[in-house]
Scaffold this motif. Sequence first.
Motif, mmCIF file in Angstrom:
data_model
loop_
_atom_site.group_PDB
_atom_site.id
_atom_site.type_symbol
_atom_site.label_atom_id
_atom_site.label_comp_id
_atom_site.label_asym_id
_atom_site.label_seq_id
_atom_site.Cartn_x
_atom_site.Cartn_y
_atom_site.Cartn_z
ATOM 1 N N ARG A 84 0.825 -1.220 0.000
ATOM 2 C CA ARG A 84 0.000 0.000 0.000
ATOM 3 C C ARG A 84 0.850 1.259 0.000
ATOM 4 O O ARG A 84 0.716 2.128 0.867
ATOM 5 C CB ARG A 84 -0.916 0.013 1.233
ATOM 6 N N ASP A 86 1.714 4.790 -1.336
ATOM 7 C CA ASP A 86 1.031 5.873 -2.033
ATOM 8 C C ASP A 86 2.008 6.882 -2.601
ATOM 9 O O ASP A 86 1.633 7.738 -3.383
ATOM 10 C CB ASP A 86 0.083 6.589 -1.070
ATOM 11 N N PHE A 87 3.226 6.776 -2.180
ATOM 12 C CA PHE A 87 4.205 7.753 -2.642
ATOM 13 C C PHE A 87 5.580 7.090 -2.641
ATOM 14 O O PHE A 87 6.014 6.577 -1.609
ATOM 15 C CB PHE A 87 4.179 8.970 -1.716
ATOM 16 N N TYR A 90 11.981 9.342 -3.831
ATOM 17 C CA TYR A 90 13.189 9.222 -4.662
ATOM 18 C C TYR A 90 14.455 9.217 -3.818
ATOM 19 O O TYR A 90 15.528 8.903 -4.311
ATOM 20 C CB TYR A 90 13.244 10.369 -5.679
ATOM 21 N N LYS A 91 14.334 9.576 -2.554
ATOM 22 C CA LYS A 91 15.519 9.651 -1.696
ATOM 23 C C LYS A 91 15.919 8.292 -1.140
ATOM 24 O O LYS A 91 17.045 8.096 -0.711
ATOM 25 C CB LYS A 91 15.272 10.630 -0.546
ATOM 26 N N VAL A 93 17.139 5.282 -1.862
ATOM 27 C CA VAL A 93 17.804 4.636 -2.994
ATOM 28 C C VAL A 93 17.716 3.120 -2.886
ATOM 29 O O VAL A 93 17.510 2.427 -3.873
ATOM 30 C CB VAL A 93 19.275 5.080 -3.054
ATOM 31 N N ARG A 117 0.332 1.992 -12.564
ATOM 32 C CA ARG A 117 0.371 3.225 -11.791
ATOM 33 C C ARG A 117 1.674 3.331 -11.001
ATOM 34 O O ARG A 117 2.352 4.356 -11.038
ATOM 35 C CB ARG A 117 -0.808 3.222 -10.840
ATOM 36 N N TRP A 121 5.015 5.949 -11.159
ATOM 37 C CA TRP A 121 5.600 6.678 -10.033
ATOM 38 C C TRP A 121 7.056 6.280 -9.834
ATOM 39 O O TRP A 121 7.902 7.109 -9.516
ATOM 40 C CB TRP A 121 4.826 6.383 -8.757
ATOM 41 N N GLU A 124 9.349 7.910 -12.292
ATOM 42 C CA GLU A 124 9.558 9.302 -11.922
ATOM 43 C C GLU A 124 10.573 9.399 -10.783
ATOM 44 O O GLU A 124 11.489 10.225 -10.834
ATOM 45 C CB GLU A 124 8.217 9.883 -11.476
ATOM 46 N N ARG A 128 14.295 11.184 -10.842
ATOM 47 C CA ARG A 128 14.678 12.243 -9.908
ATOM 48 C C ARG A 128 15.972 11.893 -9.195
ATOM 49 O O ARG A 128 16.857 12.731 -9.028
ATOM 50 C CB ARG A 128 13.575 12.438 -8.869
ATOM 51 N N ARG A 130 18.249 10.008 -10.247
ATOM 52 C CA ARG A 130 19.365 10.071 -11.188
ATOM 53 C C ARG A 130 19.869 11.497 -11.334
ATOM 54 O O ARG A 130 21.068 11.736 -11.426
ATOM 55 C CB ARG A 130 18.894 9.594 -12.566
ATOM 56 N N LEU A 134 22.062 10.258 -7.123
ATOM 57 C CA LEU A 134 21.848 9.163 -6.183
ATOM 58 C C LEU A 134 21.833 7.824 -6.912
ATOM 59 O O LEU A 134 22.193 6.800 -6.356
ATOM 60 C CB LEU A 134 20.519 9.348 -5.440
#
Lengths: 141, 141
Positions: A84, A86-87, A90-91, A93, A117, A121, A124, A128, A130, A134
């Motif tokens: 689950r 939801d986000f 990107y930090k 790694v 979906r 995400w 994306e 980011r 990259r 990182l």
Amino acid sequence: MSDQPTQVPPAAPEATPAPSTPHAEGHSSGGASRREGSSGGGGGQRREGGSGGPGGPGGPGGPRRGGKRQFFRKKKVCRFCVERVDFIDYKKVEMLQPFLQERGKILPRRMTGTCSRHQRWLGEAIKRARNIALLPFATEL
Amino acid sequence: MEERLYDLIFICRPATPEEDINKIVATLEHSATEHGGKVEKTEKWGTRRLAYRVEKHREGFFVYMVVRSTQGDIIKELERRLKVSDVVIKYQTIRLDEELKRQQKLVHHRERRASHRPRKQAPPAPQQQVPSTPAEQTAAG
């Protein structure tokens, strides 16, 4: 074990005209181990290497070998849906790393089983990461 | 304009003394408050390995900040300062509030669904029957 060797020869010449002979041979040599390995990522790779068509697991020339051809593919489930998420940050790694190939490419959905979906995400987030060094764009040789 | 949330990461040269980094952070915070924003959080990740070479450096000192502001101009100013600085080799700002909003919406949606119709107890999943193949088939040759 109890099979008589005489049973085998009639099957082999039958198989020779078909283009799938090397395929079948490779299958029979390591049949059991392949089947077990196919539940993981190996299944996807094998598929890519072979015909890889939309025909499904049956593939071409299925009926000859009977049950041996129909190998059981475990349904892949989106890892993010299970947890689950939801986000995708990107930090983190170490969370993104398993979705990259060795050279830094993003693994396709068909390998990882990620839903569309979450793959969006994920892509994306990887891009980011990259940008801020990182994650690599491509690993050097 | 509603409030916006930004992630700001910048990378300094690995040999930068700690005081210089503190100075940069202080100036950033100062200019943020000047432009009607606020630095909510500052984290120093320390020296980390870069995924690729940046200005011939393989390592860099990462600093992570969270900036909240109603003025979009603040980012322009902060990035200008980072660009001017000799110590900073890379920086990235990401607007996050819309994604967080989306995340909250999803959580909200899920909670509502859970409260509206309580899920019936799903029947125990039928045991997956692995199609047993005749393992006796000996590999010919």
